[in-house]
Design an enzyme around this catalytic site. Structure first.
Site, PDB file in Angstrom:
ATOM      1  N   GLY A   1       4.077   7.930   2.652  1.00 53.65           N
ATOM      2  CA  GLY A   1       5.084   6.879   2.511  1.00 53.65           C
ATOM      3  C   GLY A   1       4.530   5.629   1.858  1.00 53.65           C
ATOM      4  O   GLY A   1       3.372   5.571   1.441  1.00 53.65           O
ATOM      5  N   THR A   2       5.408   4.629   1.805  1.00 55.84           N
ATOM      6  CA  THR A   2       5.049   3.370   1.160  1.00 55.84           C
ATOM      7  C   THR A   2       5.086   2.261   2.204  1.00 55.84           C
ATOM      8  O   THR A   2       5.946   2.260   3.091  1.00 55.84           O
ATOM      9  CB  THR A   2       6.084   3.069   0.056  1.00 55.84           C
ATOM     10  OG1 THR A   2       6.197   4.234  -0.751  1.00 55.84           O
ATOM     11  CG2 THR A   2       5.676   1.900  -0.805  1.00 55.84           C
ATOM     12  N   VAL A   3       4.140   1.326   2.097  1.00 58.24           N
ATOM     13  CA  VAL A   3       4.069   0.234   3.064  1.00 58.24           C
ATOM     14  C   VAL A   3       4.448  -1.085   2.365  1.00 58.24           C
ATOM     15  O   VAL A   3       3.910  -1.404   1.301  1.00 58.24           O
ATOM     16  CB  VAL A   3       2.652   0.138   3.686  1.00 58.24           C
ATOM     17  CG1 VAL A   3       2.619  -0.945   4.762  1.00 58.24           C
ATOM     18  CG2 VAL A   3       2.224   1.480   4.280  1.00 58.24           C
TER      19      VAL A   3
ATOM     20  N   ASP B   1      -7.485  11.590  12.013  1.00 59.04           N
ATOM     21  CA  ASP B   1      -7.538  11.136  10.621  1.00 59.04           C
ATOM     22  C   ASP B   1      -8.273   9.796  10.512  1.00 59.04           C
ATOM     23  O   ASP B   1      -7.816   8.872   9.839  1.00 59.04           O
ATOM     24  CB  ASP B   1      -6.109  11.026  10.058  1.00 59.04           C
ATOM     25  CG  ASP B   1      -6.092  11.059   8.528  1.00 59.04           C
ATOM     26  OD1 ASP B   1      -7.124  11.418   7.930  1.00 59.04           O
ATOM     27  OD2 ASP B   1      -5.051  10.713   7.942  1.00 59.04           O
TER      28      ASP B   1
ATOM     29  N   GLY C   1       0.836  -1.200   0.000  1.00 55.70           N
ATOM     30  CA  GLY C   1       0.000   0.000   0.000  1.00 55.70           C
ATOM     31  C   GLY C   1       0.867   1.243   0.000  1.00 55.70           C
ATOM     32  O   GLY C   1       2.060   1.179   0.305  1.00 55.70           O
ATOM     33  N   SER C   2       0.256   2.354  -0.371  1.00 52.20           N
ATOM     34  CA  SER C   2       1.013   3.598  -0.251  1.00 52.20           C
ATOM     35  C   SER C   2       0.038   4.728   0.048  1.00 52.20           C
ATOM     36  O   SER C   2      -1.134   4.681  -0.336  1.00 52.20           O
ATOM     37  CB  SER C   2       1.809   3.882  -1.516  1.00 52.20           C
ATOM     38  OG  SER C   2       0.938   3.933  -2.598  1.00 52.20           O
ATOM     39  N   GLY C   3       0.531   5.709   0.777  1.00 51.17           N
ATOM     40  CA  GLY C   3      -0.305   6.848   1.147  1.00 51.17           C
ATOM     41  C   GLY C   3       0.419   8.122   0.810  1.00 51.17           C
ATOM     42  O   GLY C   3       1.462   8.099   0.142  1.00 51.17           O
ATOM     43  N   GLY C   4      -0.105   9.233   1.295  1.00 49.39           N
ATOM     44  CA  GLY C   4       0.482  10.523   0.984  1.00 49.39           C
ATOM     45  C   GLY C   4       1.872  10.695   1.590  1.00 49.39           C
ATOM     46  O   GLY C   4       2.659  11.499   1.118  1.00 49.39           O
TER      47      GLY C   4
HETATM   48  N1  LIG Z   1      -0.024  -2.934   9.132  1.00 49.30           N
HETATM   49  C1  LIG Z   1      -0.513  -3.051   7.910  1.00 49.30           C
HETATM   50  N2  LIG Z   1      -0.897  -4.253   7.429  1.00 49.30           N
HETATM   51  C2  LIG Z   1      -1.419  -4.368   6.182  1.00 49.30           C
HETATM   52  N3  LIG Z   1      -1.592  -3.337   5.335  1.00 49.30           N
HETATM   53  C3  LIG Z   1      -1.228  -2.121   5.744  1.00 49.30           C
HETATM   54  C4  LIG Z   1      -0.657  -1.898   7.036  1.00 49.30           C
HETATM   55  N4  LIG Z   1      -0.403  -0.575   7.169  1.00 49.30           N
HETATM   56  C5  LIG Z   1      -0.792   0.003   6.016  1.00 49.30           C
HETATM   57  N5  LIG Z   1      -1.280  -0.922   5.152  1.00 49.30           N
HETATM   58  C6  LIG Z   1      -1.792  -0.675   3.787  1.00 49.30           C
HETATM   59  O1  LIG Z   1      -1.069   0.386   3.220  1.00 49.30           O
HETATM   60  C7  LIG Z   1      -1.969   1.432   2.805  1.00 49.30           C
HETATM   61  C8  LIG Z   1      -1.267   2.763   2.936  1.00 49.30           C
HETATM   62  O2  LIG Z   1      -1.146   3.113   4.284  1.00 49.30           O
HETATM   63  P1  LIG Z   1      -0.733   4.572   4.731  1.00 49.30           P
HETATM   64  O3  LIG Z   1      -0.986   4.668   6.192  1.00 49.30           O
HETATM   65  O4  LIG Z   1       0.642   4.850   4.237  1.00 49.30           O
HETATM   66  O5  LIG Z   1      -1.651   5.548   3.891  1.00 49.30           O
HETATM   67  P2  LIG Z   1      -3.210   5.826   3.889  1.00 49.30           P
HETATM   68  O6  LIG Z   1      -3.746   5.790   5.284  1.00 49.30           O
HETATM   69  O7  LIG Z   1      -3.887   4.904   2.896  1.00 49.30           O
HETATM   70  O8  LIG Z   1      -3.258   7.296   3.285  1.00 49.30           O
HETATM   71  P3  LIG Z   1      -2.792   8.668   3.982  1.00 49.30           P
HETATM   72  O9  LIG Z   1      -1.611   9.119   3.250  1.00 49.30           O
HETATM   73  O10 LIG Z   1      -3.953   9.570   3.749  1.00 49.30           O
HETATM   74  O11 LIG Z   1      -2.559   8.412   5.426  1.00 49.30           O
HETATM   75  C9  LIG Z   1      -3.204   1.265   3.681  1.00 49.30           C
HETATM   76  O12 LIG Z   1      -4.363   1.801   3.096  1.00 49.30           O
HETATM   77  C10 LIG Z   1      -3.261  -0.256   3.816  1.00 49.30           C
HETATM   78  O13 LIG Z   1      -3.934  -0.801   2.696  1.00 49.30           O
END
Ligand SMILES: Nc1ncnc2c1ncn2[C@@H]1O[C@H](COP(=O)(O)OP(=O)(O)OP(=O)(O)O)[C@@H](O)[C@H]1O
Length: 357
Positions: A75-77, A190, A70-73
């Site tokens: 970072g990358t997960v 959030d 996954g990735s958000g605003g």
């Molecule tokens: N512990 C985890 N286990 C499984 N998937 C995860 C975990 N943490 C994050 N993810 C996946 O990664 C995605 C990105 O998470 P992240 O917190 O970076 O951004 P976000 O919440 O989607 O967006 P924002 O940038 O608005 O916070 C999540 O939507 C989820 O699908």
């Protein structure tokens, strides 16, 4: 003869170019390897890890785009598997360089540092290097609620009513713990479906504390720069920048509507229609019976319970924050909503005014 010479010339040039490119690539790879090694050897500090940190960090250095979950605003997960599959973690990599990102990392550590609760995502550890920060969490095999409800076809999962109710209760329990049992109290700021993650038994865990704000129990609010996600922000927070627990209650109300309707608050169709999820549900409730707003993919569901949940959402979404229930009250309502007597008490007549329409 001349042709032979030209041919030989071209072959020689090609060979030299080929060898030169290999040398350049090798040098670049070597430099990258050296940089990673330097980070592992000296450039990081971390904490809270009950793991062999050096070996663990080496593994994180080998993560590639194939491991992204996954990735958000910010970072990358990545998914990180260790000991041949014996353990798996989610690693969030936040590149450094902006004060905003570093502050998010610090907030996450401040808020999640010592929390151990069944409905809050566990932070196993962190690393900080001059180039990036890493946060290591427990891995949630069922991903985010956002992906399950609104994701691509392969991510989506049909959620039955019992599961939706369980997710609502779990999230409310996590939030109630942050608001009432943590000292100082924690305002998440959030709450949204992508920050609600699900374990193997679909137990909900509240995640992403990058905007979390700590407030002493004696204080009612914290003044902040408005941040969060469009579609989930409480109107008074949007206007004043004052973060309160009631702002989280509002965002939770939006998540309840997502669970009930299956619609995304940030859906483009809402923007085109000049409306939003909250006002759309109100419109449906006023013009038709509220069950017209229920997610079409819910084949079988108890109507009374959905109506009760709509009513709980409506209370969370009150424009006046003082009229919204606290998160502990919301939790109680959700836990007790299957009991018939209770449902009758909660249901606001507004929502069931014209059941025949
Ligand atoms: N512990 C985890 N286990 C499984 N998937 C995860 C975990 N943490 C994050 N993810 C996946 O990664 C995605 C990105 O998470 P992240 O917190 O970076 O951004 P976000 O919440 O989607 O967006 P924002 O940038 O608005 O916070 C999540 O939507 C989820 O699908």
């Amino acid at each position: 003869m001349a042709n032979g010479r030209v041919m030989a010339f071209y072959i020689t040039v090609c060979c030299i170019a080929f060898v030169a490119s290999k040398v350049v690539i090798s040098v670049l790879l070597y430099k990258r390897w050296l940089r990673k090694r330097r980070i592992i050897e000296e450039g990081f500090s971390g904490g809270k890890l009950a793991l062999p940190s050096r070996a663990f960090l080496k593994k994180t250095m080998r993560l590639t785009s194939k491991d992204i979950i996954g990735s958000g605003g910010y970072g990358t997960v990545y998914k990180l598997v260790i000991d041949g599959g014996a353990a798996a973690f989610a690693v969030k990599r936040l590149s450094r360089g902006s004060a905003d990102r570093d502050r998010g990392f610090e907030r996450e550590l401040e808020a999640m540092g010592d929390i151990k609760h069944r409905n809050i995502l566990t932070l196993h550890g962190y690393y900080t290097t001059p180039q990036f920060n890493l946060l290591i969490y427990e891995l949630m095999p069922n991903g985010s609620l956002d992906a399950l409800l609104h994701g691509k076809e392969k991510e989506k999962k049909a959620l039955d009513w019992a599961t939706r109710h369980k997710i609502a209760v779990g999230t409310a329990r996590g939030l109630s713990y942050l608001h009432h049992d943590c000292v100082p109290n924690i305002i998440h700021r959030d709450i949204k479906s992508s920050n609600i993650l699900l374990d193997e038994s679909m137990e909900a865990k509240v995640a992403d504390f990058g905007l979390a704000t700590l407030v002493a129990p004696s204080r009612t609010h914290a003044s902040t720069v408005v941040a969060g996600t469009f579609g989930y922000l409480a109107p008074e927070y949007f206007e004043t920048g004052r973060a309160t627990t009631k702002g989280d209650v509002y965002s939770f109300g939006v998540v309840l509507l997502e669970l009930l309707t299956g619609r995304k608050p940030t859906d483009e169709s809402f923007v085109e229609e000049g409306t939003g999820l909250v006002s759309w549900v109100k419109e449906v409730a006023n013009s038709k019976c509220i069950d017209h707003a229920v997610d079409g993919s819910l084949v079988c569901y108890p109507l009374e319970e959905t109506i009760t949940m709509f009513c709980i959402a409506e209370r969370c979404l009150e424009t006046d924050p003082s009229k919204r229930p606290s998160m502990s009250e919301v939790l109680k309502m959700l836990e007790q909503m299957n009991s018939e007597d209770y449902a009758l008490k909660v249901v606001d007549q507004e929502f069931i005014r014209d059941p025949q329409v």
